[in-house]
Enzyme design. Structure first.
Site, short mmCIF file in Angstrom:
data_model
loop_
_atom_site.label_atom_id
_atom_site.label_comp_id
_atom_site.label_asym_id
_atom_site.label_seq_id
_atom_site.Cartn_x
_atom_site.Cartn_y
_atom_site.Cartn_z
N GLU A 54 0.82 -1.21 0.00
CA GLU A 54 0.00 0.00 0.00
C GLU A 54 0.86 1.26 0.00
OE1 GLU A 54 -2.96 0.25 -0.73
OE2 GLU A 54 -3.54 -1.85 -0.59
N CYS A 210 -12.73 0.59 -15.75
CA CYS A 210 -13.25 1.96 -15.67
C CYS A 210 -12.08 2.91 -15.48
CB CYS A 210 -14.25 2.07 -14.51
SG CYS A 210 -15.23 3.58 -14.52
N CYS A 217 -16.09 0.08 -21.50
CA CYS A 217 -17.43 -0.18 -20.98
C CYS A 217 -17.98 -1.52 -21.44
CB CYS A 217 -18.35 0.96 -21.36
SG CYS A 217 -17.79 2.58 -20.77
N CYS A 220 -17.48 -3.93 -18.80
CA CYS A 220 -17.88 -3.54 -17.45
C CYS A 220 -19.14 -4.28 -17.00
CB CYS A 220 -18.15 -2.03 -17.40
SG CYS A 220 -18.64 -1.47 -15.75
N CYS A 226 -24.92 2.17 -15.49
CA CYS A 226 -23.97 3.27 -15.25
C CYS A 226 -24.60 4.61 -15.60
CB CYS A 226 -22.71 3.06 -16.08
SG CYS A 226 -21.52 4.42 -15.94
#
Length: 308
Positions: A54, A210, A217, A220, A226
């Site tokens: 992270e 995205c 798309c 997706c 959306c």
DNA sequence: TAGGCGTGGCG
DNA sequence: TCGCCAAGCCT
């Protein structure tokens, strides 16, 4: 809309709504099918592996992190191993990942974990947040990914997914808004494992499908609902995003100075550092900044090295 | 809260 | 080519 807070549409899907649950299922199912096999997602990474990843992934692409992550975990498999090193070694091993203060802070986090938590990455969000270099996002990410807890994880990927899918905007606001936090909280699944899966899945959707420049798309799982697509995928019309100028800035000079010091095995004379930048005032300011940040240690005789 | 803070790849 | 972008944090 980078700068205007996109309003949450009326009837926004909370966790307890049918639409909210449908989104969870679609995105989590997609994730289980398409998630990348990244080393910090494997069980053997542990909480320390998650935390190291992270830190490295803050503003830095996965592909550049991968080799450095492997080196760090092999060299410092536990927080105690890193805590026993000098901070300068952490900065050196950071290599060219960028934002080297992260290396210093990760080292400081390892020291704090050793001193305050018996060498174990803490499990509580508040304890994580108190570590150097750990902000709201990283605390939530470690608690969620390493310990399976239920926290809203709001990174740039998730913010973009929410902006498009729910607010109908191409981009999220420039800075994270209270409305975004509320939306993330409302959408969080009730049970811990599902919430943790949702966090990882929404991040991955933003990272792989995205994306900022050219969303795919057709791939997706939630394209059909959306809000941005349904509105015709309108282009961002607000003020432009704050740019990251770099050429000719102090940041560039700092980078050049630190690159010399990373490669050096002996203290470096000022005269050597002077060669990295022609303009003396900016050069001195950059070096002073590195010293005051703790990234560079000044020695007698106008010599410099990474901090011991 | 706006701005500083690295680096490199990509469209 | 060059601006945009990449799992933010800190002051």
């Amino acid at each position: 809309m980078r700068d205007s807070a996109a309003p949450v549409p009326a009837g926004a899907p909370g966790e307890n709504t049918a639409r909210g649950r449908a989104l969870h299922g679609l995105v989590i199912d997609w994730f289980q099918e398409h998630a990348r096999d990244l080393p910090w997602r494997r069980p053997e990474a542990g909480a320390w592996g998650v935390m190291v990843s992270e830190f490295m992934l803050q503003q830095t692409p996965v592909n550049r992190v991968l080799p450095v992550y492997q080196e760090w975990l092999a060299r410092w498999p536990r927080p105690a191993d890193l805590a026993a090193e000098s901070p300068g070694e952490a900065v050196r091993a950071w290599g060219r990942l960028g934002y080297p203060r992260r290396a210093l802070r990760l080292h400081g986090a390892a020291v704090a974990i050793q001193e305050r938590h018996g060498g174990e990455v803490p499990t509580e969000h508040a304890q994580l947040l108190a570590l150097p270099g750990v902000g709201e996002y990283t605390a939530a990410a470690v608690a969620s990914f390493a310990y399976g807890q239920r926290h809203p994880v709001l990174d740039t990927n998730v913010r973009r997914v929410f902006a498009r899918a729910l607010s109908g905007s191409q981009y999220p606001p420039n800075a994270t808004t209270a409305a975004e936090r509320r939306l993330a909280r409302e959408l969080l699944p009730d049970d811990e494992p599902t919430a943790a899966a949702w966090a990882a899945a929404t991040m991955e959707l933003g990272a792989l499908v995205c994306t900022a420049r050219s969303p795919e798309c057709v791939r997706c799982p939630i394209a059909a609902s959306c809000a941005w697509r349904l509105a015709g995928a309108p282009a961002h019309d607000g003020p432009p995003r704050r740019g990251q100028t770099y050429a000719g800035t102090d940041r560039q000079v700092r980078g050049k100075l630190l690159a010399v010091l990373r490669e050096a095995t002996e203290p470096v004379p000022q005269a050597v550092l002077d060669r990295v930048w022609h303009e003396p005032v900016q050069r001195a300011r950059a070096l002073d900044g590195l010293v005051s940040d703790g990234l560079v240690e000044p020695l007698a005789g106008r010599r410099y090295r990474l901090p011991r």
